[in-house]
Design a protein around this motif. Structure first.
Motif, mmCIF file in Angstrom:
data_model
loop_
_atom_site.group_PDB
_atom_site.id
_atom_site.type_symbol
_atom_site.label_atom_id
_atom_site.label_comp_id
_atom_site.label_asym_id
_atom_site.label_seq_id
_atom_site.Cartn_x
_atom_site.Cartn_y
_atom_site.Cartn_z
ATOM 1 N N UNK A 238 0.837 -1.201 0.000
ATOM 2 C CA UNK A 238 0.000 0.000 0.000
ATOM 3 C C UNK A 238 0.869 1.248 0.000
ATOM 4 N N UNK A 239 1.906 1.229 0.846
ATOM 5 C CA UNK A 239 2.759 2.422 0.936
ATOM 6 C C UNK A 239 3.549 2.643 -0.339
ATOM 7 N N UNK B 235 -5.782 -0.358 17.056
ATOM 8 C CA UNK B 235 -7.025 0.338 16.736
ATOM 9 C C UNK B 235 -8.222 -0.601 16.886
ATOM 10 N N UNK C 62 -6.933 -7.037 7.627
ATOM 11 C CA UNK C 62 -6.418 -6.946 6.250
ATOM 12 C C UNK C 62 -6.829 -5.622 5.605
ATOM 13 N N UNK C 63 -8.051 -5.222 5.868
ATOM 14 C CA UNK C 63 -8.527 -3.952 5.304
ATOM 15 C C UNK C 63 -7.602 -2.808 5.726
ATOM 16 N N UNK C 64 -7.256 -2.796 7.009
ATOM 17 C CA UNK C 64 -6.416 -1.707 7.500
ATOM 18 C C UNK C 64 -4.986 -1.816 6.975
ATOM 19 N N UNK C 65 -4.468 -3.038 6.909
ATOM 20 C CA UNK C 65 -3.116 -3.226 6.361
ATOM 21 C C UNK C 65 -3.080 -2.792 4.902
ATOM 22 N N UNK C 66 -4.162 -3.095 4.181
ATOM 23 C CA UNK C 66 -4.188 -2.764 2.759
ATOM 24 C C UNK C 66 -4.259 -1.259 2.547
ATOM 25 N N UNK C 67 -4.492 -0.527 3.619
ATOM 26 C CA UNK C 67 -4.463 0.933 3.521
ATOM 27 C C UNK C 67 -3.119 1.490 3.981
ATOM 28 N N UNK C 68 -2.200 0.575 4.317
ATOM 29 C CA UNK C 68 -0.842 1.006 4.640
ATOM 30 C C UNK C 68 -0.551 1.154 6.122
ATOM 31 N N UNK C 69 -1.519 0.828 6.983
ATOM 32 C CA UNK C 69 -1.264 0.965 8.416
ATOM 33 C C UNK C 69 -0.316 -0.129 8.896
ATOM 34 N N UNK C 70 0.531 0.204 9.870
ATOM 35 C CA UNK C 70 1.371 -0.801 10.510
ATOM 36 C C UNK C 70 0.488 -1.859 11.148
ATOM 37 N N UNK C 71 1.028 -3.057 11.209
ATOM 38 C CA UNK C 71 0.264 -4.131 11.838
ATOM 39 C C UNK C 71 -0.052 -3.800 13.307
#
Lengths: 250, 445
Positions: free
Chosen positions: A76-77, B405, B390-399
């Motif tokens: 993503x990044x 969150x 997965x949704x959040x990871x796919x937006x680039x957030x750290x695991x």
């Protein structure tokens, strides 16, 4: 920009992708069409880095990097965005928080400073207006209580804020009425530029009246069976997906 | 008066013998007869064991071999400021009282809080023992009340609060637990009486100071008069070495409303018991429990709510999180007595397991003896939703950020019920510091 070579993948013990080849160059819009169960969504999820989808063969490069070696968040990044077919609801996590965290994660990876809170809110408001979304979005949980159409608008909103190099939109058109389809399409078209690319995964030709693709591919049985220009989509619409599988047999 | 105990109670373990010795060393007061009964009963019944209904998951055998002595009445040196967990927000005005091992630092300034009379239990037992007896009796042999018996027998001082008006400003009771050495025990006791039509917010905040922590056997009694409203918090933020056994008793008169928060953020072994009696029509209770287990800690929360009159309402919301090798137990029971028609109760308990070695046990129970009641309960325990993650990871957030969150979102139902903004902020802060990637999370608030 994206090069998929002989990609195979398995989901829950079942082989779904059986050697997919595809190349997408910067500035292009590709449409991947195909019947239900052909592997369209699996391809989208594998590209985005879903862990429980097991890649069993082949390779994918994104801007020359080995995409499959990267975890989802790093993809993503690096500029890859997946618009989900079924965006998940995350009650208790605010829409705006998620989007801000996503944008900051990307900026951090690019060595840029975090976005200013005020600028960010302005940016969101501007994009929301473009996507014709209501103000209540700002205070709600991620997709919480959204209608199908609102969820899809939210996916495109996220895409507009994150400005990915490569957007993969998985059936973003499904469940949309004609007005929503126009808004969503305008959103995608606004992102078209020579440096970016879009892959539209769709079941219907209808979307392609609004977002005109450079290439159309038909995925069936885990392989790309046919590729062509926009007229291929129109032919599919007339003749149905059976035509593709039959023409393969013949 | 004689301090000798009758021969019917022969203490069987070192712990019981030490409690008997404490009893013998206490000086007589106006409460001695009821205290003696409580002591006799405790010695006869003994420490609760795994065979007792509400103690099935909490093993206290290691306590039995210890000989306990009274914890000191004051801290050695200054009271630490507890800045990170102070429930006094910068913006909210609040009054605070300090108790060390159950001993209040009184007298307080006259008019500390307009509308709340504040007295020491010593003073009340001297001047008005009948008021206290109303709260100490009747004694109960129920196993969830076992430690309350011991507290009744052995508490030396405590706080009596009488709410007489509508009090907008929250009152914080900071309970500091401290010990001279190993095997100290403390008996904090708080009695809160809300006069008819009054309203207040009271926060009991338990912290520990110093190298050793005493065994903390604390007890709070709350009585709400007709149409009184109370928001009560008990927050536990002690260290990994601390053992805390707390009992809370609530009695509610007609039309009274109680909102109760039990927040367990710390402590090695924390056991909280809530026994609530909705005695008159229209009484309602909203109980929220937020139970966080980490490392190898053990959190055991028992709620027993009795609907004793028609048109009473209770709502229990519990959220349990267990990480590492911790264990969290939420046991709740709603009893609807015969005649309590049109009672309504809801129990919602959700558990979140963050590690394969953690354990969460939930047991919502219903016991209904009346017709025309509306009672519902639900309990689920699971892991973080992989689709959400997965949704959040796919937006680039750290695991770590994504997981934190989600944990935070899981707790939201309890947090959003809190009406004291500063308390909520402080509790959120404390929670967040226990989650991975707390720096990022802080920015989200």
């Amino acid at each position: 920009m994206l090069k998929i070579t002989d990609l195979s993948a398995r989901v829950a013990g079942k082989d779904i992708l059986k050697g997919v080849n595809l190349e997408v160059r910067a500035g292009e819009v590709h449409a991947i069409m195909g019947p239900n169960g052909s592997g369209k969504s699996t391809l989208a999820q594998v590209l985005a880095g879903r862990e429980d989808y097991e890649v069993t063969g082949g390779s994918v490069t994104f801007d020359g990097r080995d995409l499959l070696a990267l975890p989802a968040e790093e993809r993503a990044r690096a500029g890859l965005f997946l618009g989900f077919q079924y965006p998940v609801e995350i009650p208790g996590v605010n829409n705006v928080y998620l989007l801000k965290a996503a944008l900051n994660a990307k900026r951090k990876a690019a060595g840029e400073p975090e976005v200013d809170a005020y600028d960010f809110l302005n940016l969101i408001r501007q994009k929301m207006k473009f996507m014709q979304m209501s103000e209540s979005f700002l205070t709600r949980g991620v997709n919480e209580g959204f209608s199908g159409g609102e969820k899809k608008r939210n996916e495109v909103l996220q895409m507009l804020v994150l400005e990915p190099r490569l957007a993969i939109l998985d059936e973003t058109d499904s469940g949309l009425d004609i007005d929503a389809l126009k808004v969503v399409s305008a959103g995608v078209n606004s992102l078209r530029d020579p440096k970016r690319a879009v892959v539209l995964v769709t079941h219907y030709q209808r979307l392609l009246d609004y977002i005109v693709p450079d290439q159309v591919h038909v995925l069936s049985g885990g392989r790309i069976m046919k590729s062509g220009d926009r007229s291929l989509a129109q032919e599919l619409e007339r003749r149905g997906y059976d035509w593709v599988s039959q023409s393969q047999v013949a | 008066m004689s301090r000798a105990l009758q021969s019917t109670a022969v203490p069987q373990s070192a712990a019981l013998r030490s409690f008997a010795a404490q009893w013998q060393a206490r000086s007589a007061d106006s409460l001695s007869p009821v205290r003696e009964q409580a002591m006799q009963r405790f010695l006869k019944l003994g420490l609760p064991s795994l065979r007792d209904e509400t103690w099935r998951y909490t093993d206290l055998r290691s306590l039995a071999a210890q000989s306990f002595v009274d914890a000191p009445r004051t801290t050695r040196g200054q009271i630490e400021p507890y800045a990170p967990l102070a429930l006094l927000g910068e913006t909210d005005r609040a009054a605070s009282l300090l108790m060390v091992n159950g001993y209040p630092t009184l007298p307080v300034a006259e008019g500390l809080v307009n509308g709340i009379e504040i007295k020491s239990l010593r003073e009340v037992s001297r001047l008005d023992p009948n008021t206290l007896l109303r709260f100490l009796e009747p004694l109960s042999d129920a196993d969830q009340q076992r430690w309350a018996l011991l507290n009744t027998a052995l508490f030396v001082d405590g706080l009596y609060l009488k709410i007489t008006a509508r009090v907008p400003m929250p009152l914080i009771i900071l309970h500091v637990a401290t010990a001279d050495g190993a095997n100290n025990i403390a008996y904090p006791r708080v009695i809160i009486e809300a006069a008819p039509g009054s309203s207040a917010t009271i926060i009991e905040h338990h912290v520990a100071q110093g190298e050793h922590a005493p065994l903390n056997n604390s007890n709070t009694h709350i009585a709400l008069g007709q149409d009184a409203q109370l928001e009560h918090y008990r927050v536990y933020a002690t260290g990994a070495a601390a053992t805390h056994l707390d009992s809370l008793n609530i009695r509610q008169d007609q039309g009274s409303q109680c909102k109760q928060f039990t927040i367990v953020l710390g402590g090695g072994l924390v056991r909280t018991a809530l026994e609530a009696h909705l005695e008159k029509p229209g009484a309602s209770l909203d109980s929220y429990s937020l139970l966080v287990g980490h490392e190898d800690r053990h959190v055991d929360c028992v709620n027993i709510v009795t609907h004793g009159a028609p048109d009473t309402r209770s709502n229990q919301t519990a959220r349990a999180i267990a990480s590492d090798a911790s264990r969290v137990i939420f046991n709740s029971k709603v009893i609807v007595n015969a005649g309590a028609v049109h009672a309504q109760s809801q129990q919602s308990c959700r558990g979140l397991l963050l590690s394969p070695t953690a354990e969460i046990d939930t047991r919502p129970q219903l016991e209904i003896h009346a017709d025309e009641v509306k009672c519902a309960h639900g309990a689920t325990t699971g892991r973080l939703d992989p689709d959400m993650l997965f949704y959040m990871l796919s937006r680039g957030l750290d695991r770590d950020t994504a997981q934190s969150l989600l944990v935070y979102a899981f707790l939201a139902d309890v947090l959003t019920g809190m009406s004291v903004a500063s308390a909520r902020a402080a509790i959120e802060n404390a929670l967040i510091s226990q989650l991975p990637d707390s720096q990022t999370l802080r920015k989200f608030r």
